[in-house]
Design an enzyme around this catalytic site. Structure first.
Site, PDB file in Angstrom:
ATOM      1  N   GLU A   1     -15.025   3.807   6.211  1.00 33.86           N
ATOM      2  CA  GLU A   1     -13.883   4.546   5.660  1.00 33.86           C
ATOM      3  C   GLU A   1     -13.993   4.666   4.143  1.00 33.86           C
ATOM      4  OE1 GLU A   1      -9.020   4.062   5.155  1.00 33.86           O
ATOM      5  OE2 GLU A   1     -10.092   2.832   6.617  1.00 33.86           O
TER       6      GLU A   1
ATOM      7  N   GLY B   1      -4.808  25.836 -21.281  1.00 33.59           N
ATOM      8  CA  GLY B   1      -3.533  26.168 -20.635  1.00 33.59           C
ATOM      9  C   GLY B   1      -3.702  26.750 -19.253  1.00 33.59           C
TER      10      GLY B   1
ATOM     11  N   PRO C   1       6.456   1.137   5.574  1.00 34.82           N
ATOM     12  CA  PRO C   1       7.227   1.202   4.322  1.00 34.82           C
ATOM     13  C   PRO C   1       7.120  -0.067   3.477  1.00 34.82           C
ATOM     14  CG  PRO C   1       8.492   2.165   6.110  1.00 34.82           C
ATOM     15  CD  PRO C   1       7.254   1.580   6.727  1.00 34.82           C
TER      16      PRO C   1
END
Length: 383
Positions: free
Chosen positions: A244, A342, A130
């Site tokens: 990676e 759209g 975090p």
């Protein structure tokens, strides 16, 4: 896919892979996206088909084929519009498996790689916390030595394959005072007491991607779970970053190809002002720009793949590939969606998913801003 002629073997591999994905993934992917998670059984299906960990040695369950075959797996999954699955498989086959192959001892390789190749065991790697994303030295998860064990405490977030993982490579501080030299890597069996999974995170894209919080509470792992040497974790992470980042770039290029293919088809079918969309100058010029953007990045990524196979790809060049390809992917996805008008903003058309799935590519594996800093240091020094 490639600007260079592929070997017949690789072309046949791609063809069989595409057939597998069209049969086992395409009919169900939209539903998985609504449900928010790819089913665990798919890993076994992919493993049985021989498309997981393909460049690992045959003695560990792989096919022993060149790296480009593993790249092809991620490319074809991404090109067909399955961005979340491409990410999940990349982490398993192109990040976790090489860590084991390069740093693991024989016992560790035999314990995990054959089961990863069959899909019996799913792999994950847990670096981000975090409060510690791109700045890995700020991690707070600890692994304290205790006799023949280490005791892990802490939490990780944004962990790909976290819900399904049977083994997680966990980066933790074994010496809090040593900075980068105090980080070590551990192979954590998720069946051990003290391991728990949080929720599968809700994301704006890659909805069926397995992206989780993980928690370690007095989790005891044996010393044999240490990957490589204690205190060398940060160095191992840096050494593995080129592959990676390169594979993320390759996935970005392939996803752009898929978006362009969809758009070219649509432009040939949609009528606007009495003409096909593809006959209008703006549409033609935008597609020309995006095709050029794609091809330039494809050529560079292919060059980097060849460099990696020769053992010559450095971190800065891989960072350039990741940065350039993922930025291009987002430009192309946005440009293609615009041409759909759209309809492109509705979930009924797959271009909307391509647009949403692309956005995270500029974030994980190192943000575009971090890539630019890595590149700048290689050119200018630390400043």
């Amino acid at each position: 896919m490639s600007g260079q002629p592929e070997s017949e073997e690789l072309a046949l591999f791609r063809d069989s892979l595409v057939k597998l994905l069209e049969q086992e993934v395409q009919p169900h992917y939209e539903q998985w996206d609504k449900e928010g998670l790819i089913p665990r059984q798919l890993w076994r299906t992919l493993g049985q088909a021989g498309v997981l960990c393909v460049d690992m040695p045959e003695q560990y369950g792989g096919c022993g084929v060149p790296f480009e075959f593993s790249v092809a797996v991620g490319e074809e999954i991404a090109r067909l519009g399955f961005g979340a699955l491409a990410t999940n498989v990349m982490v398993h086959s192109d990040i976790v498996a090489p860590y084991l192959s390069h740093m693991g001892n024989e016992e560790q390789r035999q314990q995990w790689l054959p089961r990863m190749a069959t899909g019996e065991a799913v792999g994950a790697i847990a670096m981000t916390e975090p409060g510690a994303g791109s700045d890995l030295q700020a991690m707070r998860t600890t692994a304290m030595a205790d006799g023949d064990h280490y005791i892990l405490n802490g939490s990780k977030t944004f962990i790909t394959n976290g819900q399904h993982a049977d083994m997680v490579i966990v980066a933790a501080k074994t010496d809090a005072a040593a900075g980068a030299r105090g980080i070590s890597l551990f192979l954590v069996d998720t069946s051990l007491p003290g391991f728990s999974r949080g929720r599968n995170l809700d994301k704006i894209g890659q909805h069926c991607g397995d992206t989780s919080e993980l928690f370690f509470s007095d989790l005891r792992v044996p010393r044999s779970a240490l990957l490589g040497e204690e205190g060398q974790g940060f160095m191992y992470l840096m050494n593995e970053l080129p592959r990676e980042r390169l594979v993320i770039g390759a996935i970005g290029v392939a996803a752009a190809r898929g978006a362009l293919d969809m758009t070219v088809t649509y432009a040939g079918e949609r009528t606007l002002f009495g003409q096909k969309l593809g006959q209008l100058q703006n549409s033609r010029f935008r597609i020309a720009e995006m095709e050029t953007d794609y091809r330039i990045n494809k050529a560079f990524v292919d060059q980097c793949i060849a460099q990696y196979e020769r053992g010559e790809l450095d971190t800065a060049t891989a960072s350039m590939a990741k940065y350039s390809a993922t930025e291009m992917q987002c430009r192309v996805a946005d440009g293609c969606l615009q041409l759909f008008g759209g309809y492109g903003y509705t979930t009924e058309y797959p271009i909307s998913r391509a647009f949403l799935d692309a956005r995270v590519q500029r974030i994980y594996g190192g943000t575009s801003e971090v890539m630019k800093e890595v590149i700048a240091r290689s050119v200018l020094g630390r400043g």
